[in-house]
Motif scaffolding. Structure first.
Motif, PDB file in Angstrom:
ATOM      1  N   GLY A   1       0.812  -1.215   0.000  1.00  0.00           N
ATOM      2  CA  GLY A   1       0.000   0.000   0.000  1.00  0.00           C
ATOM      3  C   GLY A   1       0.842   1.259   0.000  1.00  0.00           C
ATOM      4  N   VAL A   2       1.941   1.247   0.769  1.00  0.00           N
ATOM      5  CA  VAL A   2       2.839   2.403   0.778  1.00  0.00           C
ATOM      6  C   VAL A   2       3.476   2.602  -0.590  1.00  0.00           C
ATOM      7  N   LEU A   3       3.905   1.515  -1.206  1.00  0.00           N
ATOM      8  CA  LEU A   3       4.536   1.622  -2.530  1.00  0.00           C
ATOM      9  C   LEU A   3       3.546   2.137  -3.574  1.00  0.00           C
ATOM     10  N   VAL A   4       2.312   1.629  -3.519  1.00  0.00           N
ATOM     11  CA  VAL A   4       1.300   2.113  -4.464  1.00  0.00           C
ATOM     12  C   VAL A   4       1.003   3.590  -4.220  1.00  0.00           C
ATOM     13  N   GLY A   5       0.894   3.982  -2.954  1.00  0.00           N
ATOM     14  CA  GLY A   5       0.665   5.386  -2.645  1.00  0.00           C
ATOM     15  C   GLY A   5       1.794   6.272  -3.128  1.00  0.00           C
ATOM     16  N   LEU A   6       3.044   5.810  -2.956  1.00  0.00           N
ATOM     17  CA  LEU A   6       4.181   6.588  -3.445  1.00  0.00           C
ATOM     18  C   LEU A   6       4.196   6.670  -4.965  1.00  0.00           C
TER      19      LEU A   6
END
Length: 557
Positions: free
Chosen positions: A44-49
């Motif tokens: 989720g963090v990678l997708v958000g970034l």
């Protein structure tokens, strides 16, 4: 508090920072000892970034290209879309993060101002808020390149105010929905409208692209200036005002934003108290119709006389009622009905033809089969978390010792009663729209094969990958991280179903017109066989995992 005071222990006054610490602790506890939760959080963090980086580059592009006019258009329209996204996307797609559910604070002696300010600050902690802040930083870069340090400083204040506005509008509207949705009719209507809106995002995107191709940019500049004075884009256009020599507009737009945030927080404060009370039953209860000696027959919906009056029939009848009455389930049916027609049309006609007003279709049977492959896989995805819909109510089936094969077969049959007519309608509509009635058999056969293969895999996903949904009157609520879990489970099921049903597309490409007559019976037999095999195998797994599954889908308190 009285006991603590009498014992001499110091009494701490609750402040907004305690909500922030509580949010961080709850998020940390969710990931403690759960490897898959940590993996989902990282993804989720990678997708958000990734989204933040893409938005940053797009919003910084006008400044890098030294185009002041385009920078003003981008800031106004992008800012408005961001605010609208925070308003609608949490409701339509992955739900609202209920990590700190307001109802859990109903019995605590907290002041309304403390509760609102604390939950507001806690809502700023999360991937969406951070990604929004980083992405909108591209506007600051454009302002700095076009107007210098003064424009950059003004725009930096603007994106902070814009983030506060986004969080305020999201939480205020969510709380208002939770209050209004006490009425079942209003709740069902809201679910239907939001499901239709979610399904129409693709057609709306095509319409926007068509409007951009034929747009009058001079007129759009005037529209952008008007939008820039509305709360939607006011905080995101202050830097461009400095660039264009209208520094006097900066305090006015920031004042508009501040007043809007204050009004939203006041609205949220007023609706939050009633939302914390819970669901209240209103209206009088009508007596049940029917003969006193037939209590069981009254539980079966109309048109289900063919169901046997035993355990299997009762399970099918229960699922039929749930799919029609539960807002979450009904929303998924409506979304599929719209997307199931739109996706094949777009795949076989193409967005460019629709945008240019052309009616020349370049579709082929193979392309129709590929589009039907996707629709069939999509039809099975609603069962990926079918036990999560039940939650703690699934304990009744565990206690009753319902066999896994009976359980899954009843759920599959009930769901298919709603889906199969939609699949037939999609095949007929697509064939008539493409003016190729002979392709209806190919479309229907591929649909049934992909749907059956998707069910076979989705049943395993629903047993191994189930997750709990929050116990709340808000049908759009999701536990933290459940949105990403839902996306990964859907991707897993779709990839597997696509691989299993790909022989239907290969046969369409190789056999030619002969396959037009064989596709429907072969696809129907393939789909039924795959679904039956999946039910048989997944049923054995369900028999062994019933206690673990119940623990997984039971919401944590």
């Amino acid at each position: 508090m009285n006991a603590a005071a009498s014992s001499g222990a110091p009494v701490r006054r609750v402040s907004p920072r305690h909500f922030v610490r509580l949010k961080l602790r709850v998020m940390g506890n969710n990931f403690r000892g759960q490897g898959w939760r940590i993996a989902l959080f990282v993804v989720g963090v990678l997708v958000g970034l990734w989204f933040a980086g893409t938005a940053f580059l797009l919003l910084a592009a006008p400044g890098l290209a030294d185009n002041t006019e385009f920078a003003g258009l981008t800031a106004a329209f992008a800012g408005g879309l961001i605010v609208l996204g925070w308003l609608f996307l949490p409701l339509v797609f992955f739900g609202v993060d209920e990590t700190l559910d307001p109802a859990r604070f109903a019995l605590l002696p907290l002041r309304r101002r403390t509760l609102v300010s604390g939950m507001f600050l806690a809502a700023l902690i999360g991937v969406p808020a951070i990604a929004t802040f980083l992405g909108t930083g591209g506007i600051v870069v454009s302002a700095a390149l076009l107007g210098g340090a003064g424009a950059a400083a003004a725009q930096a204040v603007g994106i902070v105010a814009g983030l506060l506005l986004c969080v305020a509008v999201s939480r205020a509207v969510t709380s208002a929905f939770a209050t209004l949705l006490r009425s079942r009719r209003v709740r069902d209507l809201a679910a239907v409208l939001l499901a239709v809106l979610a399904a129409l995002l693709g057609p709306l995107q095509i319409a926007v692209m068509s409007a951009v191709n034929n747009a009058d940019w001079q007129r759009l500049s005037g529209v952008a200036r008007v939008i820039g004075w509305t709360p939607l884009a006011a905080p995101y256009t202050v830097g461009m005002d400095v660039v264009e020599g209208r520094a006097w507009a900066v305090p006015l737009k920031l004042a508009i934003t501040a007043v809007t945030i204050a009004a939203l927080l006041a609205w949220w404060s007023r609706s939050l108290e009633s939302a914390m009370v819970g669901t209240a039953a209103t209206g009088r209860v009508r007596p049940e119709a029917g003969l006193p000696g037939q209590p069981v027959a009254r539980l079966f919906p109309r048109g289900t006389r063919w169901l046997s009056r035993d355990r299997y029939g009762a399970l099918v009848a229960r699922e039929l009622r749930y799919w029609w009455r539960d807002t979450r389930r009904r929303a998924s049916l409506i979304t599929f009905a719209v997307v199931g027609i739109f996706v094949p049309v777009m795949a076989n006609v193409g967005g460019k033809g629709l945008m240019d007003g052309q009616n020349d279709f370049d579709a082929s049977p193979t392309l129709v089969g590929l589009s039907m492959l996707f629709v069939g896989m999509l039809a099975a995805l609603s069962l990926a978390n079918q036990f999560g819909f039940d939650g703690s109510a699934y304990a009744a089936n565990v206690i009753a010792g319902v066999p896994g094969k009976v359980e899954l077969r009843a759920r599959l049959v009930a769901y298919s009663i709603y889906i199969v007519p939609l699949l037939v309608a999609i095949s007929i509509v697509l064939g008539l729209f493409l003016r190729e009635p002979a392709w209806i058999g190919v479309a229907a056969g591929t649909l049934f094969a992909a749907y059956g293969a998707g069910l076979a895999i989705t049943l395993f996903v629903s047993v191994f990958g189930a997750y709990a949904l929050p116990e709340t009157s808000n049908p759009f609520a999701m536990n933290s991280g459940a949105g990403m879990a839902r996306s990964l489970l859907s991707l897993l099921a779709m990839v597997g179903a696509g691989a299993a049903a790909m022989p239907m597309v290969i046969a369409t490409a190789l056999l030619g017109e002969v396959w037009f007559w064989l596709a429907l019976p072969v696809g129907l037999a393939y789909g039924v066989g795959a679904a039956a095999l999946g039910t048989y195998l997944a049923g054995d797994v369900l028999d062994r995992r019933m206690p673990e599954l119940l623990q997984t889908v039971t919401p944590r308190r």
